[in-house]
Design an enzyme around this catalytic site. Structure first.
Site, short mmCIF file in Angstrom:
data_model
loop_
_atom_site.label_atom_id
_atom_site.label_comp_id
_atom_site.label_asym_id
_atom_site.label_seq_id
_atom_site.Cartn_x
_atom_site.Cartn_y
_atom_site.Cartn_z
N TYR A 1 0.72 -1.07 0.02
CA TYR A 1 0.08 0.18 0.02
C TYR A 1 0.92 1.23 0.24
O TYR A 1 1.91 1.30 0.58
CB TYR A 1 -0.72 -0.04 1.24
CG TYR A 1 -1.56 1.37 1.60
CD1 TYR A 1 -2.93 1.42 1.01
CD2 TYR A 1 -0.89 2.46 2.06
CE1 TYR A 1 -3.57 2.77 1.25
CE2 TYR A 1 -1.61 3.48 2.14
CZ TYR A 1 -2.94 3.65 1.82
OH TYR A 1 -3.59 4.98 1.90
N GLU B 1 -3.06 7.65 -4.11
CA GLU B 1 -2.93 6.48 -3.56
C GLU B 1 -3.01 5.01 -4.49
O GLU B 1 -3.90 5.21 -5.43
CB GLU B 1 -4.38 6.35 -2.36
CG GLU B 1 -4.28 4.70 -1.72
CD GLU B 1 -5.81 4.80 -1.11
OE1 GLU B 1 -5.57 5.05 0.09
OE2 GLU B 1 -6.44 4.01 -1.37
#
Ligand code: GDP
Ligand code: MN
Length: 361
Positions: A100, A183
């Site tokens: 992530y 992101e």
């Protein structure tokens, strides 16, 4: 504004971030005619502006024999209430490991906050709550053009060094696109390298025209009215209406609602210096959403005066309960005005949000 995945991924690709090959379709037939461009297995991804599409059935693996039927099913679906008008078809990635990576604005320090974890593909909020040590962070002044190598090393830990390049590319996207959030979740490794398997980019609404970005969806009547007043307003799927001033405070209110297991129906950022009139319009607009059963008003007085806010709330004259948290300029006057008027003013935003969640339970 949150860009759709395919819009964000096009920008990521421009900046050199590897993304899986694929294309956007607007009908199952379009997929049928271009199936040859995809491999033996591919992923169909609903292009809706809500997150968590995987769990909501918006991400489906298909192959050339099932593709058209599965695409048809997807186009007939609503993902968290949002109809599917576009689908991204991308090659299937044989994922070895999921990571992530995100870069967001930290409003308190006016810096870029970089988050990275080797346990990607998961719900980052849940991970940050349960095992905060698994999420590595670094703050970077926005003037920096690159993330310094030592910072990259600290962020990556045992993750492949090549990811450092992606972090820098993501940082470039973030700073050059006036993003509030960039992101990649998950950022994955396969036998062929590193890929952004998902792409998320939220561009500051104030920068949309400079960035040449047009709204990517039809506006509801309430959204149109919000635009007319200059409010940032977004509709969600829950039952709690949210009014805040400033994107940071508004987002923090939403996070708290989630923390207390509530669901926001919408949120509205009144912006700076909201007077009685603006607050009244904001409260009426949020209350006009039929799914709103209670409203949380969370405002920090600075230029905004708490007494003006209190008068605005009362003059809106809506039927739903309003739970208020006001702090700052003329706070005592604001409290006095609200006292006895049937509105509850709480001491902290935690209390206000908790009371709102309890009110709808
Ligand atoms: P989101 O749920 O809206 O964040 O959508 P994502 O694009 O992140 O997809 C959800 C999940 O589906 C990801 O976290 C992956 O675990 C999985 N996924 C998506 N694309 C692929 C793929 O090409 N291969 C594999 N194995 N999993 C995928
Ligand atoms: Mn994702």
């Amino acid at each position: 504004m949150k860009l759709l995945e395919h819009e964000a991924r096009n920008i990521f690709r421009e900046y050199g971030i590897p993304v899986p090959a694929g294309f956007l379709i607007r009908s199952p037939g379009e997929l049928a005619s271009r199936m040859g461009e995809l491999g033996e297995r591919f992923v169909l991804k609903a292009q809706v502006e809500v997150g968590g599409r995987g769990k909501a059935g918006g991400i489906v693996v298909a192959d050339p024999t099932t593709g058209e039927r599965i695409a048809g099913d997807l186009f007939r679906k609503e993902i968290k209430g949002v109809p599917v008008r576009e689908v991204l078809a991308v090659e299937y990635l044989d994922i070895q490991k999921e990571y992530y990576a995100s870069i967001a604005i930290d409003r308190s320090t006016k810096q870029a906050l970089i988050l990275f974890t080797e346990e990607g593909g998961v719900d980052i909020e849940a991970l940050a709550k349960e095992r905060p040590e698994a999420v590595r962070r670094a703050s970077l002044p926005l003037l920096m053009r690159d993330i310094p190598p030592f910072m990259i090393r600290d962020l990556l830990g045992a993750a492949p060094k090549e990811i450092g390049k992606v972090l820098n590319q993501l940082y470039r996207v973030f700073s050059e696109k006036d993003a509030l959030l960039a992101e990649i979740n998950p950022l994955v490794t396969t036998s062929e390298g590193i890929f952004a398997a998902d792409a998320k980019l939220i561009v500051d609404d104030n920068a949309l025209s400079r960035q040449g970005i047009k709204l990517n969806r039809d506006l509801t009547d309430r959204e149109r009215e919000a635009e007319m007043h200059g409010f940032s307003y977004v509709e969600l799927k829950g039952d709690i209406g949210v009014i805040g001033n400033g994107a940071g405070l508004t987002m923090a209110t939403l996070d708290l609602i989630e923390y207390y297991d509530g669901k926001a129906a919408n949120f509205l950022d009144v912006g700076g210096g909201a007077d009685q009139e603006r607050v009244m319009h904001a409260v009426r607009l949020v209350a006009a959403d039929p799914s709103v059963n209670v409203i949380v008003v969370n405002l920090l007085g600075g230029i905004t005066r708490c007494d003006e806010v209190a008068r605005g709330i009362i003059s809106a004259g809506i039927s739903q309960p309003v739970i208020v948290r006001l702090a700052g300029t003329n706070e005592a006057e604001g409290r006095q005005i609200l006292d006895g008027s049937g509105y509850r003013m709480m001491e902290s935003m935690e209390q206000a949000v908790k009371a709102a969640v309890e009110a709808v339970q």
